[in-house]
Design a protein around this motif. Structure first.
Motif, mmCIF file in Angstrom:
data_model
loop_
_atom_site.group_PDB
_atom_site.id
_atom_site.type_symbol
_atom_site.label_atom_id
_atom_site.label_comp_id
_atom_site.label_asym_id
_atom_site.label_seq_id
_atom_site.Cartn_x
_atom_site.Cartn_y
_atom_site.Cartn_z
ATOM 1 N N GLU A 1 0.841 -1.188 0.000
ATOM 2 C CA GLU A 1 0.000 0.000 0.000
ATOM 3 C C GLU A 1 0.883 1.246 0.000
ATOM 4 N N THR A 2 0.552 2.201 -0.878
ATOM 5 C CA THR A 2 1.281 3.460 -0.905
ATOM 6 C C THR A 2 0.629 4.418 0.072
ATOM 7 N N LEU A 3 1.452 5.100 0.859
ATOM 8 C CA LEU A 3 0.918 6.071 1.804
ATOM 9 C C LEU A 3 1.818 7.291 1.838
ATOM 10 N N PRO A 4 1.222 8.441 2.075
ATOM 11 C CA PRO A 4 2.036 9.657 2.143
ATOM 12 C C PRO A 4 2.753 9.727 3.483
ATOM 13 N N ALA A 5 3.900 10.333 3.467
ATOM 14 C CA ALA A 5 4.662 10.588 4.694
ATOM 15 C C ALA A 5 5.386 11.907 4.484
ATOM 16 N N VAL A 6 5.812 12.512 5.569
ATOM 17 C CA VAL A 6 6.556 13.765 5.482
ATOM 18 C C VAL A 6 7.842 13.621 6.282
ATOM 19 N N LEU A 7 8.950 13.863 5.607
ATOM 20 C CA LEU A 7 10.243 13.938 6.273
ATOM 21 C C LEU A 7 10.469 15.377 6.679
ATOM 22 N N SER A 8 10.998 15.597 7.875
ATOM 23 C CA SER A 8 11.300 16.966 8.271
ATOM 24 C C SER A 8 12.624 17.019 9.026
ATOM 25 N N TYR A 9 13.243 18.175 8.915
ATOM 26 C CA TYR A 9 14.520 18.432 9.560
ATOM 27 C C TYR A 9 14.483 19.867 10.060
ATOM 28 N N ASP A 10 14.826 20.053 11.322
ATOM 29 C CA ASP A 10 14.778 21.372 11.945
ATOM 30 C C ASP A 10 16.177 21.734 12.423
ATOM 31 N N ARG A 11 16.668 22.850 11.954
ATOM 32 C CA ARG A 11 18.019 23.284 12.303
ATOM 33 C C ARG A 11 18.203 23.454 13.813
ATOM 34 N N THR A 12 17.120 23.695 14.539
ATOM 35 C CA THR A 12 17.248 23.867 15.986
ATOM 36 C C THR A 12 17.402 22.527 16.713
ATOM 37 N N ASP A 13 17.199 21.423 16.012
ATOM 38 C CA ASP A 13 17.431 20.069 16.537
ATOM 39 C C ASP A 13 18.274 19.347 15.488
ATOM 40 N N PRO A 14 19.538 19.756 15.336
ATOM 41 C CA PRO A 14 20.321 19.421 14.152
ATOM 42 C C PRO A 14 20.722 17.956 13.961
ATOM 43 N N PHE A 15 20.602 17.131 14.976
ATOM 44 C CA PHE A 15 20.976 15.729 14.819
ATOM 45 C C PHE A 15 19.801 14.856 14.389
ATOM 46 N N ALA A 16 18.576 15.373 14.481
ATOM 47 C CA ALA A 16 17.378 14.551 14.303
ATOM 48 C C ALA A 16 16.673 14.774 12.974
ATOM 49 N N VAL A 17 16.059 13.707 12.502
ATOM 50 C CA VAL A 17 15.168 13.706 11.344
ATOM 51 C C VAL A 17 13.840 13.154 11.854
ATOM 52 N N ARG A 18 12.748 13.644 11.323
ATOM 53 C CA ARG A 18 11.433 13.119 11.690
ATOM 54 C C ARG A 18 10.727 12.616 10.441
ATOM 55 N N MET A 19 9.985 11.540 10.620
ATOM 56 C CA MET A 19 9.149 11.025 9.540
ATOM 57 C C MET A 19 7.751 10.867 10.115
ATOM 58 N N ALA A 20 6.801 11.591 9.551
ATOM 59 C CA ALA A 20 5.431 11.590 10.055
ATOM 60 C C ALA A 20 4.504 10.915 9.053
ATOM 61 N N PHE A 21 3.599 10.118 9.600
ATOM 62 C CA PHE A 21 2.577 9.455 8.807
ATOM 63 C C PHE A 21 1.226 10.027 9.227
ATOM 64 N N PRO A 22 0.383 10.427 8.270
ATOM 65 C CA PRO A 22 -0.901 11.051 8.617
ATOM 66 C C PRO A 22 -1.859 10.047 9.254
#
Length: 138
Positions: A21-42
């Motif tokens: 199944e294909t699903l949308p996700a969003v990758l995000s990166y915030d310079r104020t938390d420079p070591f972390a990446v987030r992946m969000a699923f709706p």
């Protein structure tokens, strides 16, 4: 210049059924938390019916595109010549998604432009992080 990068990606959920199944996700990166990446699923893409977000290191994502990486809740490994598998381990079970490696590399290039690898320490707000850990606010 914005301090946050967000990039929609198409993830394919790996299931026991032959079709993914294909699903949308969003990758995000915030310079104020420079070591972390987030992946969000709706919410519609999750069993709980609420948005689910996973946080993991940028270094893990980078390493996992070329060789298996991670031993904790998030594991990343290459799959074929153009996909990367992200495994999310929770008490409820394991979710595995395939993402096009080219999309991940594009996202990481943008994050690299915002905060070069090895320079993350320059963007940390130690006072705010310490206040947060101690239960205060700044």
């Amino acid at each position: 210049m914005s301090t946050v990068i967000e990039q929609p990606v198409q993830a394919r959920m790996v299931a026991s059924a032959p079709q993914m199944e294909t699903l949308p996700a969003v990758l995000s990166y915030d310079r104020t938390d420079p070591f972390a990446v987030r992946m969000a699923f709706p919410a519609p893409a999750t069993l709980e019916g609420t948005e689910v977000s996973w946080e993991f290191s940028r270094e893990l994502l980078t390493a996992g595109m070329d060789a298996p990486a991670g031993v904790g809740d998030v594991r990343v490994r290459p799959f074929g010549y153009d996909r990367t598998v992200l495994e999310f381990h929770a008490a409820e079970g394991i979710a595995m998604v395939h993402v096009r490696t080219a999309e991940l590399r594009r996202f990481l290039r943008r994050a690299q432009e915002l905060v070069p690898a090895g320079e993350e320490h320059r963007f940390l707000d130690v006072d705010r992080s310490l206040a947060h850990l101690l239960g205060g606010s700044r």
